[in-house]
Design a protein around this motif. Structure first.
Motif, mmCIF file in Angstrom:
data_model
loop_
_atom_site.group_PDB
_atom_site.id
_atom_site.type_symbol
_atom_site.label_atom_id
_atom_site.label_comp_id
_atom_site.label_asym_id
_atom_site.label_seq_id
_atom_site.Cartn_x
_atom_site.Cartn_y
_atom_site.Cartn_z
ATOM 1 N N MET A 109 2.289 1.944 -3.339
ATOM 2 C CA MET A 109 1.336 2.486 -4.310
ATOM 3 C C MET A 109 1.009 3.939 -3.997
ATOM 4 S SD MET A 109 -1.319 -0.514 -5.256
ATOM 5 C CE MET A 109 -1.494 -1.414 -3.752
ATOM 6 N N ILE A 110 1.064 4.315 -2.718
ATOM 7 C CA ILE A 110 0.578 5.637 -2.340
ATOM 8 C C ILE A 110 1.684 6.693 -2.428
ATOM 9 C CG2 ILE A 110 -0.085 6.963 -0.345
ATOM 10 C CD1 ILE A 110 -2.363 5.644 -1.526
ATOM 11 N N ARG A 111 2.815 6.413 -1.777
ATOM 12 C CA ARG A 111 3.788 7.467 -1.544
ATOM 13 C C ARG A 111 4.506 7.847 -2.810
ATOM 14 N NH1 ARG A 111 4.453 8.782 3.922
ATOM 15 N NH2 ARG A 111 5.663 10.439 2.970
ATOM 16 N N ARG A 112 4.779 9.133 -2.936
ATOM 17 C CA ARG A 112 5.511 9.590 -4.094
ATOM 18 C C ARG A 112 6.914 10.050 -3.777
ATOM 19 N NH1 ARG A 112 1.038 12.908 -7.354
ATOM 20 N NH2 ARG A 112 2.841 13.675 -8.461
ATOM 21 N N ASN A 113 7.275 9.950 -2.539
ATOM 22 C CA ASN A 113 8.642 10.257 -2.167
ATOM 23 C C ASN A 113 9.460 9.003 -2.382
ATOM 24 O OD1 ASN A 113 11.044 10.816 -0.901
ATOM 25 N ND2 ASN A 113 10.082 12.097 0.649
ATOM 26 N N TYR A 164 18.566 12.392 -8.598
ATOM 27 C CA TYR A 164 18.278 13.691 -7.983
ATOM 28 C C TYR A 164 19.156 14.774 -8.570
ATOM 29 C CZ TYR A 164 17.813 17.271 -4.422
ATOM 30 O OH TYR A 164 17.588 18.455 -3.778
ATOM 31 N N SER A 183 -5.780 2.300 -4.201
ATOM 32 C CA SER A 183 -4.737 1.554 -3.508
ATOM 33 C C SER A 183 -5.285 0.875 -2.274
ATOM 34 C CB SER A 183 -3.606 2.496 -3.107
ATOM 35 O OG SER A 183 -3.101 3.130 -4.231
ATOM 36 N N GLU A 212 6.823 16.673 -0.815
ATOM 37 C CA GLU A 212 6.114 15.698 -1.658
ATOM 38 C C GLU A 212 4.727 16.212 -1.968
ATOM 39 O OE1 GLU A 212 6.035 12.021 0.313
ATOM 40 O OE2 GLU A 212 4.610 11.099 -1.059
ATOM 41 N N PRO A 213 4.363 16.238 -3.202
ATOM 42 C CA PRO A 213 3.008 16.670 -3.545
ATOM 43 C C PRO A 213 1.992 15.629 -3.092
ATOM 44 C CG PRO A 213 4.167 15.922 -5.494
ATOM 45 C CD PRO A 213 5.156 15.901 -4.385
ATOM 46 N N VAL A 267 3.941 4.424 6.655
ATOM 47 C CA VAL A 267 3.334 4.722 5.362
ATOM 48 C C VAL A 267 2.629 6.064 5.411
ATOM 49 C CG1 VAL A 267 1.552 3.964 3.788
ATOM 50 C CG2 VAL A 267 3.123 2.321 4.730
ATOM 51 N N SER A 302 2.998 8.708 7.463
ATOM 52 C CA SER A 302 3.611 9.909 8.040
ATOM 53 C C SER A 302 4.064 10.857 6.950
ATOM 54 C CB SER A 302 4.789 9.486 8.909
ATOM 55 O OG SER A 302 5.746 10.501 8.953
ATOM 56 N N LYS A 303 3.940 12.172 7.233
ATOM 57 C CA LYS A 303 4.227 13.133 6.187
ATOM 58 C C LYS A 303 5.699 13.511 6.115
ATOM 59 C CE LYS A 303 -0.055 15.470 5.161
ATOM 60 N NZ LYS A 303 -0.877 14.403 5.694
ATOM 61 N N LEU A 334 16.081 16.811 2.482
ATOM 62 C CA LEU A 334 14.661 16.687 2.212
ATOM 63 C C LEU A 334 13.881 16.647 3.517
ATOM 64 C CD1 LEU A 334 14.840 14.066 -0.580
ATOM 65 C CD2 LEU A 334 14.262 16.460 -0.810
ATOM 66 N N THR A 363 -0.860 13.051 -3.212
ATOM 67 C CA THR A 363 -1.380 12.157 -4.236
ATOM 68 C C THR A 363 -2.890 12.355 -4.347
ATOM 69 O OG1 THR A 363 -1.629 10.468 -2.553
ATOM 70 C CG2 THR A 363 0.351 10.390 -3.916
ATOM 71 N N VAL A 401 10.865 7.128 0.718
ATOM 72 C CA VAL A 401 9.849 6.411 1.490
ATOM 73 C C VAL A 401 9.419 5.160 0.720
ATOM 74 C CG1 VAL A 401 7.584 6.605 2.525
ATOM 75 C CG2 VAL A 401 9.138 8.538 2.557
ATOM 76 N N PHE A 416 0.836 -1.199 0.000
ATOM 77 C CA PHE A 416 0.000 0.000 0.000
ATOM 78 C C PHE A 416 0.872 1.250 0.000
ATOM 79 C CE2 PHE A 416 -3.517 2.571 0.803
ATOM 80 C CZ PHE A 416 -3.316 3.379 1.907
ATOM 81 N N PRO A 456 9.488 12.666 5.942
ATOM 82 C CA PRO A 456 10.293 11.489 5.591
ATOM 83 C C PRO A 456 11.140 10.999 6.759
ATOM 84 C CG PRO A 456 10.541 13.195 3.918
ATOM 85 C CD PRO A 456 9.757 13.797 5.038
ATOM 86 N N MET A 478 11.769 2.520 1.439
ATOM 87 C CA MET A 478 11.583 2.011 2.793
ATOM 88 C C MET A 478 10.394 1.064 2.865
ATOM 89 S SD MET A 478 12.565 5.034 5.362
ATOM 90 C CE MET A 478 10.948 5.671 5.237
ATOM 91 N N CYS A 479 9.357 1.350 2.131
ATOM 92 C CA CYS A 479 8.203 0.443 2.142
ATOM 93 C C CYS A 479 8.583 -0.898 1.536
ATOM 94 C CB CYS A 479 7.048 1.060 1.365
ATOM 95 S SG CYS A 479 6.378 2.513 2.159
ATOM 96 N N ILE A 488 -6.264 7.869 -6.235
ATOM 97 C CA ILE A 488 -5.202 6.871 -6.074
ATOM 98 C C ILE A 488 -5.308 6.258 -4.686
ATOM 99 C CG2 ILE A 488 -2.720 6.516 -6.131
ATOM 100 C CD1 ILE A 488 -3.392 7.361 -8.748
ATOM 101 N N TRP A 489 -5.630 7.090 -3.682
ATOM 102 C CA TRP A 489 -5.805 6.564 -2.333
ATOM 103 C C TRP A 489 -6.846 5.469 -2.312
ATOM 104 C CZ3 TRP A 489 -3.819 7.088 2.471
ATOM 105 C CH2 TRP A 489 -2.823 8.052 2.645
ATOM 106 N N LEU A 505 20.342 14.993 0.842
ATOM 107 C CA LEU A 505 19.517 15.680 -0.146
ATOM 108 C C LEU A 505 18.679 16.781 0.507
ATOM 109 C CD1 LEU A 505 18.338 12.619 -2.247
ATOM 110 C CD2 LEU A 505 20.288 14.099 -2.590
ATOM 111 N N SER A 513 9.181 8.944 8.982
ATOM 112 C CA SER A 513 8.948 7.617 8.409
ATOM 113 C C SER A 513 10.116 6.708 8.703
ATOM 114 C CB SER A 513 8.750 7.734 6.895
ATOM 115 O OG SER A 513 7.490 8.235 6.580
#
Lengths: 105, 171, 645
Positions: A28-32, A89, B94, B83-84, B22, B24-25, B78, B86, A35, A25, B27, A38-39, B90-91, B76, B30
């Motif tokens: 599929m979700i995260r765009r970073n 990057y 998924s 992160e934009p 998963v 957490s905003k 970060l 989603t 992360v 999940f 990084p 890590m998943c 998609i939520w 980096l 996370s």
């Protein structure tokens, strides 16, 4: 701790499946990108857990050796994956996965 | 009895921290949550008397790999959330897909009848001890063991090569 | 040496000669190349002579097993009995003479070594044909001689003037042969289906013992088999309806015409029918068909030969006519007599063709007899041998042709006097056109150009020696099978000799009494002598010449234009088939190509375009699809194995 305590194998099966699904999940979700990686590690760990529980249940040590090797491979993969990420990057100035679509058909 | 409760508690906490990884905003958060998850999973290993793997899990995974992740994050720069968001669709997709996968896995494994060498699940067994594991590793699996060293070499070489800065060309 | 070793060397020697000449002939000198070609055939002839001396009973030599199924076997095996030995004698004997002749005749040709390659290959294939012990090996040789005939007829395919017509003639021969081959294949299939074997001796035994399903006197199956076999024979032996290729085949070099289209290949059909005598004896209907077709072909070809002006074309039509006579003999059941006529015909027809080759060579490649004349003084040996050949073919008394023809028409008289009359008429025509040919070529005033007159010369010894040998054989060949009138001891030697071969000894022939035989002989002799005198008077004394093409009228025009037979075939068969092909091309090519193949390609391209959109480069979507795939996999597993209770 009583040694007669019994936890059924089902518990570990469900636990490992849940962790695996959470990892999927997350991918599929995260765009970073970091992360995301890590998943993936989380999914591998879920599998490790399942292996170890089966190994204890069967009394067979082969599964734990396999976990050992999974850890080895995960380490190598994380290394290379992160170095690729750094390289990307440098070019794209971002780690948003949805920009990494240059390989599209 | 207590072992059962501890095992189940550890399992629940592992799931909870995985969810936080998963969702957490930040990084960095996370990463920290993942480290915590690894600790809980190692706890589970110890409950199953897989001592060697528990320690290796902490040392290698939580100790080396997660530190590496942190390094890259800091490199980096970060830390802040770049992160934009989603899209909601998609939520939904998924979540549904993940849920279905979970259900299907459980259904597939629910009726399995495992033929094992023991009648019950005895947490205290000798399999995970270092001697026994080492015995198996260095007799039956010695070749993969040696080959994994080659794997490491290639990973190291790959990492160094990939992350090298290009020499500035003379224009 | 054992029989099988001899047999293998007999077969392999011509093949070896062909291979050597084919691969290295370009680098060999002409003498060596031709020498190798001739020597291999000569040694084969000697081997066949040893067989001739030794074999008293049929010997079967099996080399190896080719096809092995539950219901039947097909072996590559050879049968050495009197019939095959006799045919092999003719092939290798006359083959040697013709090879010798070609060494001189083809001396100025560039493709010298190629010629000998093809000739040797032909001898090999023909030997396979006659020595085979089953229909399979026979078919192999059958096809082989067809190929070699094609190669040799079209030998000068690159000739600037006649190259295209040579190739067309070769193609025509091949296609017509092929139509006949279909008959042989069908017959072979039917035989295989009925008897479960293709071996001659096995089939003969089964037929004699009886009890094979569908095989009885005049049953549909046996008639079908024999008619299919005869169809193949009409293709190879140039009978109606498949004879028009033989005159066109004269486009090949003269030794080719002598060997293939006079002595050997065209007799393959006769040989095959003789071999299958046990089948034909059960099908009198097929034999009647052969009889009528033989008579008709003989008559029609003799008529066409009357007004031909090319020396080789006359001989070609006479070959067709004589083959018709042999088929008549087969239709009467007189198989050994047919082989006797094959033998004598081989002698004098090869002689006539080689003689014409010598004439053509001496006349600087002129073939029209209207440009010849008075050659008897310039080419004495050729003249004498050609005269002997002409007398033999016309049935002049005491020459070889007289005996063989007389036997056949003797049997015909007993069977069917009307056909006897028709056949006599055809024999009359034979004598007429042969003597016409002889007198116009060798007597009278020289009608050629000055250039030809200056260069006209007798041929060298390498060419005249075979002529002389064949002439001797043409004179004394009749001794092989003398009728019982003259000598009681050695009479019918060939008949007796051949009766040792499969089935041939058991056939009864209608015998006529002594008086009838003498009467028929007298009739034939007097006819032949009368025509000789008439021809002499007409062409020499009165000096009448062949008319120019524009002066021909009535029957002469019909004869010269070959009864418009080729044009008829062209209109009836060739044009409709070509039209059909054109129509099919339009329909199938256009519809199939455009709609089918290009459409398929366009469809694939469109599908690919759509599927391509799945690859959007985003890892998350990839994983999403992987999850979906995994779900489906596990669901399918569940559906298969789970117990719904």
């Amino acid at each position: 701790m009583g040694s007669s305590a019994t936890v059924n194998i089902d518990f570990f099966v469900i636990l490992a499946s849940l962790l695996f699904v959470i990892g999927a999940f997350g991918v599929m979700i995260r765009r970073n990108m970091i992360v995301l990686l890590m998943c993936i590690e989380l999914m591998l760990n879920a599998v490790n857990l399942l292996f170890v529980s089966f190994s204890t249940y069967y009394g067979n040590a082969d599964a734990q050796i396999f976990v050992f090797f999974i850890i080895v491979v995960a380490a190598a993969e994380a290394t290379v994956g992160l170095s690729i990420l750094i390289l990307a990057y440098r070019h794209l100035r971002s780690i948003d996965v949805s920009i990494f679509n240059k390989l599209k058909g | 009895m207590i072992a059962t409760i501890i095992t189940q508690l550890l399992g629940a906490l592992a799931v909870a921290s995985a969810m936080m990884v998963v969702l957490s905003k930040h990084p960095v958060r996370s990463v920290l949550y993942l480290v915590v998850t690894f600790f809980f999973i190692s706890g589970l290993y110890i409950m199953m008397n897989a001592q060697f793997l528990a320690i290796v899990n902490i040392i290698v995974y939580a100790g080396a790999i997660m530190v590496l992740f942190l390094f890259v994050l800091m490199l980096l720069n970060l830390n802040k959330d770049a992160e934009p968001k989603t899209p909601t669709i998609i939520w939904i997709i998924s979540t549904v897909a993940g849920g279905v996968l979970f259900l299907v896995l459980v259904a597939a494994l629910k009726d399995i009848v495992l033929v094992s060498q023991k009648d019950d699940f005895a947490p205290i067994s000798n399999i995970g001890l270092v001697e026994n594991l080492g015995n198996t590793l260095f007799t039956k699996f010695v070749v993969p063991f040696e080959i994994s060293s080659i794997l490491f070499i290639s990973a190291m070489v790959g990492a160094v090569l990939l992350a090298k800065r290009d020499k500035p060309t003379i224009d | 040496m054992s029989i099988s070793m001899l047999l293998i060397s007999l077969l392999c020697l011509p093949l070896l000669g062909a291979i050597i000449n084919g691969l290295y002939g370009k680098h060999l000198s002409k003498g060596i190349s031709g020498g190798i070609g001739t020597a291999t055939v000569a040694i084969s002839f000697l081997i066949v002579l040893t067989f001739f001396g030794q074999i008293s009973e049929p010997v079967k030599v099996t080399l190896f097993r080719l096809i092995h199924l539950d219901s039947f076997d097909i072996n590559v095996s050879f049968l050495i009995d009197q019939l095959s030995v006799w045919m092999a004698l003719i092939i290798t004997g006359i083959g040697t003479l013709i090879h010798l002749f070609s060494m001189g005749y083809m001396k100025h040709d560039e493709g010298y070594y190629k010629f000998f390659t093809y000739l040797n290959l032909f001898i090999f294939a023909m030997l396979l044909l006659v020595l085979g012990s089953n229909y399979f090996v026979l078919f192999f040789g059958w096809e082989g001689v067809g190929i070699c005939s094609f190669l040799l007829i079209g030998f000068h395919y690159s000739d600037p003037i006649k190259g295209i017509s040579n190739s067309l003639a070769a193609r025509k021969a091949f296609v017509m042969n092929r139509i006949g081959d279909a008959g042989l294949v069908f017959a072979a299939f039917m035989l295989l289906n009925t008897f479960h074997t293709l071996e001659f001796d096995s089939i003969a035994k089964m037929v004699k013992e009886g009890g094979v399903e569908g095989i009885s006197m005049n049953s549909i199956l046996i008639i079908a088999i024999t008619l299919c076999l005869f169809l193949a024979a009409t293709g190879k032996s140039a009978q109606i309806p498949l004879f028009t290729w033989l005159p066109d085949a004269m486009a090949g070099p003269t030794p080719v015409s002598a060997l293939i289209h006079a002595a050997t290949m065209v007799t393959a059909g006769i040989y095959m029918v003789t071999r299958s005598n046990f089948l034909f004896e059960l099908a009198p209907y097929a034999k009647d068909v052969m009889l009528y077709i033989g008579v008709a072909t003989s008559l029609v070809a003799a008529f066409m030969a009357l007004r031909q002006n090319d020396i080789k074309k006359v001989l070609a039509y006479s070959t067709v006519s004589q083959l018709g006579l042999m088929v008549v003999a087969l239709g009467l059941g007189a198989y050994t007599v047919a082989i006797f006529h094959v033998t004598t015909h081989a002698f004098f027809k090869a002689l006539l063709f080689l003689g014409s080759g010598s004439v053509i060579h001496g006349m600087s490649d002129e073939q029209d007899i209207r440009m010849m004349g008075g050659l008897r003084k310039i080419m004495p040996i050729t003249h004498l041998t050609f005269l002997i050949g002409t007398l033999a073919i016309s049935g002049f008394p005491l020459f070889s042709g007289f005996y063989s023809k007389d036997e056949i028409i003797g049997y015909l008289f007993v069977e069917n006097p009307i056909l006897y009359g028709v056949m006599m008429f055809s024999i009359v025509l034979t004598a007429v056109y042969m003597f016409r040919l002889y007198f116009l070529t060798f007597h009278g005033e020289f009608r050629g150009t000055e250039h030809q007159k200056d260069h006209a010369h007798e041929s060298p010894i390498s060419m005249t020696l075979p002529l002389m040998v064949l002439a001797v054989l043409s004179v004394f060949g009749g001794l092989l099978n003398l009728p019982g009138l003259f000598l009681h001891q050695g009479a019918h030697w060939l008949n007796h000799y051949l009766s040792g071969a499969a089935g041939l000894g058991l056939i009864e022939h209608p015998e006529s009494n002594v008086n009838t035989t003498l009467l028929l002989m007298g009739v034939a002799s007097s006819v032949s002598i009368a025509i000789l005198i008439w021809a002499y008077v007409t062409y020499v004394k009165q000096g009448s010449l062949a008319k120019a093409d524009s002066d021909l009228k009535g029957w002469e025009l019909l004869s010269s234009k070959k009864l418009y037979w080729d044009e008829l075939y062209h209109a009836l068969i060739t044009k409709p088939v070509e039209w059909l092909g054109e129509q099919l091309k339009q329909v199938i090519e256009i519809k199939v190509l455009n709609a089918g193949i290009f459409g398929l390609a366009a469809l694939t391209e469109k599908t690919g375009n759509q599927v391509r959109k799945l690859q959007n480069g985003l890892v998350s979507s990839y994983l999403f699809w992987m999850v979906i795939g995994l779900i489906m996999l596990i669901v399918s597993y569940l559906i298969n194995t789970i117990h719904w209770n």
